[in-house]
Design a protein around this motif. Structure first.
Motif, short mmCIF file in Angstrom:
data_model
loop_
_atom_site.label_atom_id
_atom_site.label_comp_id
_atom_site.label_asym_id
_atom_site.label_seq_id
_atom_site.Cartn_x
_atom_site.Cartn_y
_atom_site.Cartn_z
N HIS A 198 0.32 -0.82 0.17
CA HIS A 198 -0.17 -0.08 -0.03
C HIS A 198 1.16 1.43 0.50
N THR A 199 0.35 2.56 -1.06
CA THR A 199 0.80 3.26 -0.49
C THR A 199 0.65 3.91 0.90
N VAL A 200 1.38 5.11 1.83
CA VAL A 200 0.67 5.48 3.20
C VAL A 200 0.60 7.03 2.81
N ALA A 201 0.03 7.43 3.81
CA ALA A 201 -0.79 8.64 3.50
C ALA A 201 -0.14 8.98 5.48
N LEU A 202 0.74 10.23 5.99
CA LEU A 202 1.54 10.02 7.32
C LEU A 202 -0.01 11.51 7.64
N ILE A 203 -0.72 11.71 8.50
CA ILE A 203 -1.23 12.13 9.10
C ILE A 203 -1.15 13.13 10.56
N SER A 204 -0.42 14.18 10.81
CA SER A 204 -0.67 14.31 12.19
C SER A 204 0.23 16.46 12.06
N ARG A 205 0.13 16.92 13.26
CA ARG A 205 0.02 18.00 13.03
C ARG A 205 1.68 18.68 12.55
N ASN A 206 2.84 18.09 12.95
CA ASN A 206 4.43 18.63 12.91
C ASN A 206 4.68 17.62 11.31
N ALA A 207 5.06 18.99 10.63
CA ALA A 207 5.51 18.95 8.88
C ALA A 207 6.33 17.80 9.22
N GLN A 208 7.25 18.38 10.22
CA GLN A 208 8.83 18.43 10.09
C GLN A 208 9.23 16.66 10.36
N ARG A 209 8.24 15.79 11.57
CA ARG A 209 8.83 15.30 11.65
C ARG A 209 7.49 13.82 10.73
N LEU A 210 6.43 14.42 9.69
CA LEU A 210 6.22 13.31 8.80
C LEU A 210 7.28 13.90 7.51
N GLU A 264 12.20 8.02 6.01
CA GLU A 264 12.71 6.68 6.78
C GLU A 264 12.12 5.79 6.09
N LEU A 265 11.15 5.85 5.68
CA LEU A 265 10.39 4.81 4.68
C LEU A 265 9.95 4.62 3.28
N ALA A 266 10.44 6.03 2.51
CA ALA A 266 11.52 5.83 1.72
C ALA A 266 12.54 4.88 1.47
N ARG A 267 13.28 4.82 2.77
CA ARG A 267 14.02 3.68 2.38
C ARG A 267 13.75 2.32 2.57
N ASP A 268 13.03 2.28 3.03
CA ASP A 268 12.48 1.33 2.67
C ASP A 268 11.51 0.60 1.76
N GLY A 269 11.53 1.48 0.73
CA GLY A 269 11.19 1.31 -0.54
C GLY A 269 9.26 1.51 -0.81
N ILE A 270 9.21 2.33 0.20
CA ILE A 270 7.32 2.35 0.16
C ILE A 270 6.94 3.81 0.26
N GLN A 271 6.14 3.86 -0.59
CA GLN A 271 5.98 5.73 -0.89
C GLN A 271 4.93 6.18 -0.04
N ALA A 272 5.67 6.71 0.49
CA ALA A 272 4.68 7.41 1.63
C ALA A 272 4.97 8.87 1.56
N ARG A 273 3.71 9.76 2.37
CA ARG A 273 4.03 11.10 1.78
C ARG A 273 3.19 11.59 3.34
N GLY A 274 3.53 13.25 4.04
CA GLY A 274 2.80 13.46 4.93
C GLY A 274 1.89 14.56 4.50
N PHE A 275 1.16 14.85 5.17
CA PHE A 275 -0.46 15.49 5.07
C PHE A 275 -0.71 16.15 6.37
N THR A 276 -1.06 17.86 6.67
CA THR A 276 -0.65 18.31 7.69
C THR A 276 -2.16 17.95 7.84
N ALA A 277 -1.91 18.12 9.35
CA ALA A 277 -3.51 18.81 9.60
C ALA A 277 -3.53 18.41 11.53
N ASP A 278 -4.88 18.79 12.06
CA ASP A 278 -5.00 19.13 13.80
C ASP A 278 -6.43 18.54 13.86
#
Length: 221
Positions: A26-38, A44-58
């Protein structure tokens, strides 16, 4: 390719579940308030070959949460699995006799309005896919109210009721709804409640689709 959307992305359980579902394809959508953490988690996930992207939200901001999930589906693919597991704030956990009506506003927004917003955002896509999984992660106060953690006890009970009703209502649509109760702290050295053990348990719940409420380990007496 479908998307695993994680609300409450962090370096512990969040990263472990993102890695587990990502390695399953699965592709991974990461959601949290902290843009830098995302950004750090996605790297880190990309190093494992995982397609992931962060989306900032509270999760206390319904509009930002709705927008993040819409953007995730539009850019990464339809959300097939949603995990709602943000960590409650410490100030939600006042003793019951010190808790006033206003003290419940944020806990209820966090644990009831947040989940409702997320489900309403992803449900149309799941119905179009013809399948889906909604995963809710809670502490033990969701099933055993604690007088020193009044806000989360009340709000988690509401979240549990909502999720249970969804479980029954969405089963005919091939959308599985489940709750995982984690009684104690999530620790790297815990046999059943380490981030990796919980991530595998959540993946198994998604895959096996057997029942509503699950426990990472028995509740203490």
């Amino acid at each position: 390719m479908t998307t695993f959307a994680l609300v409450g992305a962090g370096p512990g359980l969040g990263l472990a579940t993102a890695r587990r579902f990502g390695t399953a394809g699965h592709t991974v959508a990461l959601i949290s308030r902290n843009a830098q953490r995302l950004d750090d988690l996605a790297t880190e996930l990309a190093r494992d070959g995982i397609q992931a992207r962060g989306f900032t939200a509270d999760v206390l901001d319904i509009e930002s949460l709705d927008s993040a999930l819409y953007a995730a589906g539009a850019t990464l693919g339809p959300v097939e699995i949603l995990q709602y597991s943000p960590v409650p704030r410490a100030d939600f956990m006042k003793p019951i006799l010190d808790t006033g009506a206003d003290d419940l506003d944020d806990p209820l927004a966090f644990s009831v309005k947040g989940p409702v917003t997320c489900v309403n955002a992803v449900l149309p896509g799941m119905c179009e896919l013809g399948r889906g999984t909604l995963l809710f992660v809670n502490g033990s106060s969701a099933v055993r109210p604690h007088p020193d953690r009044a806000g989360t006890s009340i709000a988690f009970a509401g979240e549990s009721a909502y999720a249970r009703m969804l479980h029954d209502a969405l089963a005919p649509e091939n959308i599985h709804v489940a709750q995982l109760i984690v009684p104690g702290a999530i620790r790297p050295d815990a046999e059943h409640s380490s981030p990796e053990a919980l991530a595998q348990r959540l993946y198994d719940i998604h895959h096996k689709r057997d029942g509503f409420r699950h426990y990472s380990e028995p509740l203490p007496d």
